[in-house]
Design a protein around this motif. Structure first.
Motif, PDB file in Angstrom:
ATOM      1  N   ASN A 179       0.838  -1.199   0.000  1.00  0.00           N
ATOM      2  CA  ASN A 179       0.000   0.000   0.000  1.00  0.00           C
ATOM      3  C   ASN A 179       0.873   1.249   0.000  1.00  0.00           C
ATOM      4  OD1 ASN A 179      -2.017   1.893   0.199  1.00  0.00           O
ATOM      5  ND2 ASN A 179      -3.049   0.924   1.925  1.00  0.00           N
ATOM      6  N   VAL A 180       1.515   1.475  -1.139  1.00  0.00           N
ATOM      7  CA  VAL A 180       2.339   2.669  -1.335  1.00  0.00           C
ATOM      8  C   VAL A 180       1.840   3.384  -2.591  1.00  0.00           C
ATOM      9  CG1 VAL A 180       4.380   1.740  -0.198  1.00  0.00           C
ATOM     10  CG2 VAL A 180       4.070   1.365  -2.640  1.00  0.00           C
ATOM     11  N   ALA A 181       2.001   4.689  -2.613  1.00  0.00           N
ATOM     12  CA  ALA A 181       1.479   5.488  -3.718  1.00  0.00           C
ATOM     13  C   ALA A 181       2.016   4.997  -5.062  1.00  0.00           C
ATOM     14  CB  ALA A 181       1.843   6.956  -3.507  1.00  0.00           C
ATOM     15  N   GLY A 182       1.092   4.757  -5.976  1.00  0.00           N
ATOM     16  CA  GLY A 182       1.452   4.349  -7.328  1.00  0.00           C
ATOM     17  C   GLY A 182       1.426   2.853  -7.577  1.00  0.00           C
ATOM     18  N   ASN A 183       1.390   2.053  -6.509  1.00  0.00           N
ATOM     19  CA  ASN A 183       1.329   0.602  -6.715  1.00  0.00           C
ATOM     20  C   ASN A 183      -0.042   0.226  -7.272  1.00  0.00           C
ATOM     21  OD1 ASN A 183       2.426  -2.007  -6.648  1.00  0.00           O
ATOM     22  ND2 ASN A 183       1.417  -2.436  -4.700  1.00  0.00           N
ATOM     23  N   LEU A 184      -0.050  -0.663  -8.257  1.00  0.00           N
ATOM     24  CA  LEU A 184      -1.279  -0.939  -8.996  1.00  0.00           C
ATOM     25  C   LEU A 184      -2.198  -1.926  -8.294  1.00  0.00           C
ATOM     26  CD1 LEU A 184       0.093  -1.168 -12.656  1.00  0.00           C
ATOM     27  CD2 LEU A 184      -1.129   0.735 -11.600  1.00  0.00           C
ATOM     28  N   CYS A 185      -3.487  -1.703  -8.480  1.00  0.00           N
ATOM     29  CA  CYS A 185      -4.533  -2.601  -7.984  1.00  0.00           C
ATOM     30  C   CYS A 185      -5.681  -2.544  -8.977  1.00  0.00           C
ATOM     31  CB  CYS A 185      -5.004  -2.162  -6.596  1.00  0.00           C
ATOM     32  SG  CYS A 185      -6.328  -3.195  -5.901  1.00  0.00           S
ATOM     33  N   SER A 186      -6.060  -3.694  -9.521  1.00  0.00           N
ATOM     34  CA  SER A 186      -7.107  -3.745 -10.538  1.00  0.00           C
ATOM     35  C   SER A 186      -8.274  -4.600 -10.069  1.00  0.00           C
ATOM     36  CB  SER A 186      -6.557  -4.317 -11.851  1.00  0.00           C
ATOM     37  OG  SER A 186      -5.557  -3.472 -12.392  1.00  0.00           O
ATOM     38  N   VAL A 187      -9.453  -4.266 -10.569  1.00  0.00           N
ATOM     39  CA  VAL A 187     -10.688  -4.963 -10.192  1.00  0.00           C
ATOM     40  C   VAL A 187     -11.406  -5.409 -11.465  1.00  0.00           C
ATOM     41  CG1 VAL A 187     -12.862  -4.799  -8.928  1.00  0.00           C
ATOM     42  CG2 VAL A 187     -10.878  -3.473  -8.162  1.00  0.00           C
ATOM     43  N   PHE A 188     -11.785  -6.685 -11.518  1.00  0.00           N
ATOM     44  CA  PHE A 188     -12.476  -7.237 -12.671  1.00  0.00           C
ATOM     45  C   PHE A 188     -13.743  -7.967 -12.217  1.00  0.00           C
ATOM     46  CE2 PHE A 188      -7.911  -7.304 -13.423  1.00  0.00           C
ATOM     47  CZ  PHE A 188      -7.787  -6.642 -14.633  1.00  0.00           C
ATOM     48  N   SER A 189     -14.780  -7.858 -13.000  1.00  0.00           N
ATOM     49  CA  SER A 189     -15.982  -8.638 -12.718  1.00  0.00           C
ATOM     50  C   SER A 189     -15.803 -10.048 -13.270  1.00  0.00           C
ATOM     51  CB  SER A 189     -17.212  -7.981 -13.347  1.00  0.00           C
ATOM     52  OG  SER A 189     -18.380  -8.728 -13.042  1.00  0.00           O
ATOM     53  N   ILE A 190     -16.017 -11.042 -12.428  1.00  0.00           N
ATOM     54  CA  ILE A 190     -15.985 -12.436 -12.854  1.00  0.00           C
ATOM     55  C   ILE A 190     -17.386 -12.873 -13.282  1.00  0.00           C
ATOM     56  CG2 ILE A 190     -15.532 -14.810 -12.125  1.00  0.00           C
ATOM     57  CD1 ILE A 190     -13.029 -13.128 -12.461  1.00  0.00           C
ATOM     58  N   SER A 191     -18.375 -12.489 -12.506  1.00  0.00           N
ATOM     59  CA  SER A 191     -19.755 -12.769 -12.899  1.00  0.00           C
ATOM     60  C   SER A 191     -20.134 -11.864 -14.070  1.00  0.00           C
ATOM     61  CB  SER A 191     -20.699 -12.549 -11.713  1.00  0.00           C
ATOM     62  OG  SER A 191     -20.506 -11.273 -11.132  1.00  0.00           O
ATOM     63  N   HIS A 206     -12.970   2.455  -2.055  1.00  0.00           N
ATOM     64  CA  HIS A 206     -12.561   3.587  -1.225  1.00  0.00           C
ATOM     65  C   HIS A 206     -11.098   3.446  -0.857  1.00  0.00           C
ATOM     66  CE1 HIS A 206     -16.694   5.112   0.473  1.00  0.00           C
ATOM     67  NE2 HIS A 206     -16.570   5.284  -0.827  1.00  0.00           N
ATOM     68  N   GLY A 207     -10.394   4.563  -0.815  1.00  0.00           N
ATOM     69  CA  GLY A 207      -9.007   4.573  -0.358  1.00  0.00           C
ATOM     70  C   GLY A 207      -7.982   4.327  -1.438  1.00  0.00           C
ATOM     71  N   LEU A 208      -8.430   4.126  -2.683  1.00  0.00           N
ATOM     72  CA  LEU A 208      -7.515   4.058  -3.813  1.00  0.00           C
ATOM     73  C   LEU A 208      -7.577   5.366  -4.593  1.00  0.00           C
ATOM     74  CD1 LEU A 208      -8.148   0.414  -5.129  1.00  0.00           C
ATOM     75  CD2 LEU A 208      -6.394   1.208  -3.548  1.00  0.00           C
ATOM     76  N   LYS A 209      -6.720   5.526  -5.591  1.00  0.00           N
ATOM     77  CA  LYS A 209      -6.661   6.778  -6.344  1.00  0.00           C
ATOM     78  C   LYS A 209      -8.001   7.102  -6.985  1.00  0.00           C
ATOM     79  CE  LYS A 209      -4.083   9.158  -9.980  1.00  0.00           C
ATOM     80  NZ  LYS A 209      -2.930   9.078 -10.923  1.00  0.00           N
ATOM     81  N   ASN A 255      -6.085   0.745 -11.200  1.00  0.00           N
ATOM     82  CA  ASN A 255      -6.248   1.690 -10.115  1.00  0.00           C
ATOM     83  C   ASN A 255      -4.925   1.726  -9.343  1.00  0.00           C
ATOM     84  OD1 ASN A 255      -7.442   3.454  -8.228  1.00  0.00           O
ATOM     85  ND2 ASN A 255      -9.375   2.358  -8.298  1.00  0.00           N
ATOM     86  N   GLU A 256      -4.812   2.600  -8.328  1.00  0.00           N
ATOM     87  CA  GLU A 256      -3.545   2.719  -7.617  1.00  0.00           C
ATOM     88  C   GLU A 256      -3.764   2.909  -6.126  1.00  0.00           C
ATOM     89  OE1 GLU A 256      -1.153   5.860  -9.182  1.00  0.00           O
ATOM     90  OE2 GLU A 256      -1.465   5.259 -11.275  1.00  0.00           O
ATOM     91  N   ALA A 260     -12.739 -10.176  -9.189  1.00  0.00           N
ATOM     92  CA  ALA A 260     -11.343 -10.543  -8.956  1.00  0.00           C
ATOM     93  C   ALA A 260     -10.567  -9.269  -8.685  1.00  0.00           C
ATOM     94  CB  ALA A 260     -10.759 -11.272 -10.155  1.00  0.00           C
ATOM     95  N   VAL A 261      -9.747  -9.292  -7.644  1.00  0.00           N
ATOM     96  CA  VAL A 261      -8.902  -8.145  -7.298  1.00  0.00           C
ATOM     97  C   VAL A 261      -7.452  -8.583  -7.418  1.00  0.00           C
ATOM     98  CG1 VAL A 261      -8.310  -6.443  -5.537  1.00  0.00           C
ATOM     99  CG2 VAL A 261     -10.677  -7.272  -5.730  1.00  0.00           C
ATOM    100  N   LEU A 262      -6.697  -7.846  -8.231  1.00  0.00           N
ATOM    101  CA  LEU A 262      -5.281  -8.154  -8.469  1.00  0.00           C
ATOM    102  C   LEU A 262      -4.458  -6.959  -8.029  1.00  0.00           C
ATOM    103  CD1 LEU A 262      -3.745  -9.744 -11.643  1.00  0.00           C
ATOM    104  CD2 LEU A 262      -2.758  -7.671 -10.682  1.00  0.00           C
ATOM    105  N   TRP A 263      -3.458  -7.213  -7.174  1.00  0.00           N
ATOM    106  CA  TRP A 263      -2.587  -6.119  -6.760  1.00  0.00           C
ATOM    107  C   TRP A 263      -1.138  -6.553  -6.847  1.00  0.00           C
ATOM    108  CZ3 TRP A 263      -5.521  -9.140  -3.582  1.00  0.00           C
ATOM    109  CH2 TRP A 263      -4.886  -9.804  -2.519  1.00  0.00           C
ATOM    110  N   HIS A 264      -0.278  -5.573  -7.171  1.00  0.00           N
ATOM    111  CA  HIS A 264       1.136  -5.846  -7.316  1.00  0.00           C
ATOM    112  C   HIS A 264       1.801  -5.947  -5.949  1.00  0.00           C
ATOM    113  CE1 HIS A 264       1.774  -4.632 -11.778  1.00  0.00           C
ATOM    114  NE2 HIS A 264       0.597  -5.204 -11.581  1.00  0.00           N
ATOM    115  N   LEU A 265       2.791  -6.816  -5.851  1.00  0.00           N
ATOM    116  CA  LEU A 265       3.543  -7.001  -4.612  1.00  0.00           C
ATOM    117  C   LEU A 265       4.861  -6.230  -4.692  1.00  0.00           C
ATOM    118  CD1 LEU A 265       2.974 -10.832  -4.167  1.00  0.00           C
ATOM    119  CD2 LEU A 265       1.797  -8.983  -2.947  1.00  0.00           C
ATOM    120  N   PRO A 266       5.353  -5.744  -3.556  1.00  0.00           N
ATOM    121  CA  PRO A 266       6.610  -4.968  -3.585  1.00  0.00           C
ATOM    122  C   PRO A 266       7.806  -5.848  -3.895  1.00  0.00           C
ATOM    123  CG  PRO A 266       5.880  -5.340  -1.333  1.00  0.00           C
ATOM    124  CD  PRO A 266       4.782  -5.840  -2.217  1.00  0.00           C
TER     125      PRO A 266
END
Length: 211
Positions: free
Chosen positions: A146-158, A167-170, A188-189, A205-211
């Motif tokens: 959870n650092v500024a600029g790290n990516l987080c994406s959300v996709f609908s599976i259904s 809330h709390g993302l860019k 998203n970031e 589905a929520v995908l986020w990058h790891l440091p």
């Protein structure tokens, strides 16, 4: 008290991971995941599969062997065993990379867990992936990713995911609808704030990058 976790290791991409097992955690090696565990120096409570991808010759004598012609993948067999043992939180390593069909199958396994009262996370070297059904995923502000600029994406599976709130993302949204045909939630970031993603009705589905 920390929750009890079912760790599953598959034959996909082997990543370096630092895991501190508690006595009540369950560790399952799915086929070639046994090689993965040996590399990490971790115990295996159960070893199962049809063993078409394992390289080791010293499989435990009590390994659960299945025929190659079966309906479930080795990873699905491991998940079913974890559910049977009463676990509701799953951390899956070696389930990404390699064969794309197995990666997609493991995404379906996360969906199966989410729709059956459990939660599973797939880990690679660079990202993590979790599926949420009618629920929430939260990210504390003090975790490394959870650092500024790290990516987080959300996709609908259904087909449709209704009342999705971020809330709390860019890019914050309130009660929007996502579909599985338009990638509206990609890239998203994190911004270093406590964040959460909620879906009222549907599976995401929520995908986020790891440091």
């Amino acid at each position: 008290m920390e929750s009890e976790i079912c760790y599953i290791f598959g034959a996909g991409e082997m990543t370096d991971c630092n895991i501190s097992l508690s006595p009540k955690d369950l560790v399952i090696a799915a086929d070639g995941g046994f090689d993965y565990l040996k590399k990490l120096g971790l115990r295996a409570d159960f070893v199962l599969g049809d063993f078409d991808s394992v390289l080791s010759y010293d499989l435990p004598s009590d390994s659960l062997r299945y025929p190659p012609e079966k309906d479930d993948t080795d990873m699905m067999l491991a998940v079913r065993l974890g559910l049977e043992k009463g676990y509701t939180e799953f951390a899956i390593y070696g389930g990404l990379g390699g064969r794309l069909d197995h990666t997609l199958a493991n995404l379906q396994i996360l969906t199966h867990l989410a729709r059956n009262g459990a939660v599973g996370t797939l880990y690679s070297d660079t990202y993590a992936l979790r599926v949420i059904s009618d629920g929430t995923i939260s990210f504390p502000k003090d975790i490394p990713e959870n650092v500024a600029g790290n990516l987080c994406s959300v996709f609908s599976i259904s087909d449709v995911s209704v009342d999705v709130t971020i809330h709390g993302l860019k890019y914050e949204v309130e009660n929007v609808t996502l579909t599985n045909s338009v990638p509206l939630g990609v890239s998203n970031e994190f911004v270093g704030k406590k964040a959460y993603i909620n879906v009222k009705k549907g599976t995401i589905a929520v995908l986020w990058h790891l440091p």
